[in-house]
Design a protein around this motif. Structure first.
Motif, mmCIF file in Angstrom:
data_model
loop_
_atom_site.group_PDB
_atom_site.id
_atom_site.type_symbol
_atom_site.label_atom_id
_atom_site.label_comp_id
_atom_site.label_asym_id
_atom_site.label_seq_id
_atom_site.Cartn_x
_atom_site.Cartn_y
_atom_site.Cartn_z
ATOM 1 N N HIS A 1 0.887 -1.025 -0.069
ATOM 2 C CA HIS A 1 0.054 -0.272 0.057
ATOM 3 C C HIS A 1 0.867 1.055 -0.029
ATOM 4 C CE1 HIS A 1 -3.104 2.663 0.807
ATOM 5 N NE2 HIS A 1 -3.917 1.814 1.187
ATOM 6 N N ALA B 1 0.474 4.539 2.254
ATOM 7 C CA ALA B 1 0.537 4.242 3.670
ATOM 8 C C ALA B 1 1.918 4.467 4.086
ATOM 9 C CB ALA B 1 0.019 2.934 3.967
ATOM 10 N N TYR C 1 3.442 2.809 6.521
ATOM 11 C CA TYR C 1 4.021 1.678 6.798
ATOM 12 C C TYR C 1 3.405 0.900 5.672
ATOM 13 C CZ TYR C 1 5.892 -2.656 8.773
ATOM 14 O OH TYR C 1 6.464 -3.826 8.889
ATOM 15 N N ASN C 2 4.017 0.351 4.459
ATOM 16 C CA ASN C 2 3.040 0.055 3.511
ATOM 17 C C ASN C 2 3.212 -1.593 3.051
ATOM 18 O OD1 ASN C 2 5.815 -0.981 2.243
ATOM 19 N ND2 ASN C 2 5.977 0.561 0.716
ATOM 20 N N GLN C 3 3.958 -2.186 4.049
ATOM 21 C CA GLN C 3 3.846 -3.906 3.757
ATOM 22 C C GLN C 3 2.572 -4.102 4.564
ATOM 23 O OE1 GLN C 3 5.606 -5.990 1.966
ATOM 24 N NE2 GLN C 3 6.421 -4.111 1.110
ATOM 25 N N ARG C 4 1.671 -4.857 3.975
ATOM 26 C CA ARG C 4 0.582 -5.436 4.687
ATOM 27 C C ARG C 4 0.538 -6.919 4.485
ATOM 28 N NH1 ARG C 4 0.487 -0.972 6.183
ATOM 29 N NH2 ARG C 4 -1.008 0.437 5.671
ATOM 30 N N GLY D 1 -4.347 -7.153 4.931
ATOM 31 C CA GLY D 1 -4.503 -5.718 5.665
ATOM 32 C C GLY D 1 -3.504 -5.285 6.795
ATOM 33 N N TYR D 2 -3.591 -4.462 7.652
ATOM 34 C CA TYR D 2 -2.519 -3.934 8.252
ATOM 35 C C TYR D 2 -2.615 -4.859 9.606
ATOM 36 C CZ TYR D 2 0.210 -0.750 11.058
ATOM 37 O OH TYR D 2 1.305 0.003 11.917
ATOM 38 N N GLU E 1 -7.735 -3.778 3.967
ATOM 39 C CA GLU E 1 -7.300 -2.635 3.023
ATOM 40 C C GLU E 1 -7.255 -3.261 1.515
ATOM 41 O OE1 GLU E 1 -4.683 0.347 5.961
ATOM 42 O OE2 GLU E 1 -3.720 -1.114 4.600
ATOM 43 N N CYS F 1 -5.101 -2.859 -1.544
ATOM 44 C CA CYS F 1 -3.827 -2.556 -1.769
ATOM 45 C C CYS F 1 -3.736 -2.505 -3.146
ATOM 46 C CB CYS F 1 -3.049 -3.634 -1.102
ATOM 47 S SG CYS F 1 -2.950 -3.624 0.566
#
Length: 161
Positions: free
Chosen positions: A112, A115, A117-120, A139-140, A147, A149
């Motif tokens: 993402h 965001a 913190y982009n790793q989900r 998601g987070y 989310e 992505c």
């Protein structure tokens, strides 16, 4: 150089004849590096030089890179027939070649980029896995919020039917 391979029975076949339940052994410096039996099961020596890996079981059976934002689309895929957008961050990839049973695994990640913190992390949706599809939530992990992505990358492993 070989133009024709002749088996011990004298048949002049092009290729290798496995009709008598023989197996193919590929040896280098008198050490077997590859074995294929009459059913097609193939093992090959792995990176360490001594342990073997089953070619059929050691390969990824499906993967996808899915754009899950706005209108979903597959950026790249293998053995993925379609993907259903179930809800925000919840997707169901369906495979073209089905699995032998529901006991296959998968893993992946989501990206993402807008965001902080982009790793989900993808999560399995309980009791939603069949031989032809699974349901994942991306998601987070900190608050378990689903989310959509930009890149959802999933690889799937197991025995095909």
């Amino acid at each position: 150089k070989v133009d024709t391979i002749v088996n011990a029975g004298g048949d002049n076949d092009t290729g290798i004849d496995l009709s008598t339940n023989d197996q193919i052994l590929l040896k280098v410096a008198n050490a077997t590096k590859l074995t294929m039996n009459s059913t097609g099961q193939t093992t090959i020596v792995g990176e360490g030089g001594t342990n073997t890996t089953s070619v059929q079981q050691g390969l990824i059976k499906a993967f996808m890179d899915l754009d899950g934002q706005s209108t979903i689309s597959l950026n790249n895929s293998f053995n993925i027939a379609s993907v259903t957008d179930n809800d925000t961050g919840i997707y169901s990839p369906a495979v073209t070649s089905i699995y032998a049973n529901v006991f296959y695994g998968w893993g992946g990640n989501g990206e993402h980029p807008s965001a902080t913190y982009n790793q989900r992390i993808p999560h399995c949706v309980a009791d939603a896995q069949t031989t032809s599809s699974t349901k994942i939530m991306i998601g987070y992990a900190a608050n378990n919020t689903a989310e959509d992505c930009e890149h959802i990358r999933v690889g799937m492993y197991g025995d095909l039917a």
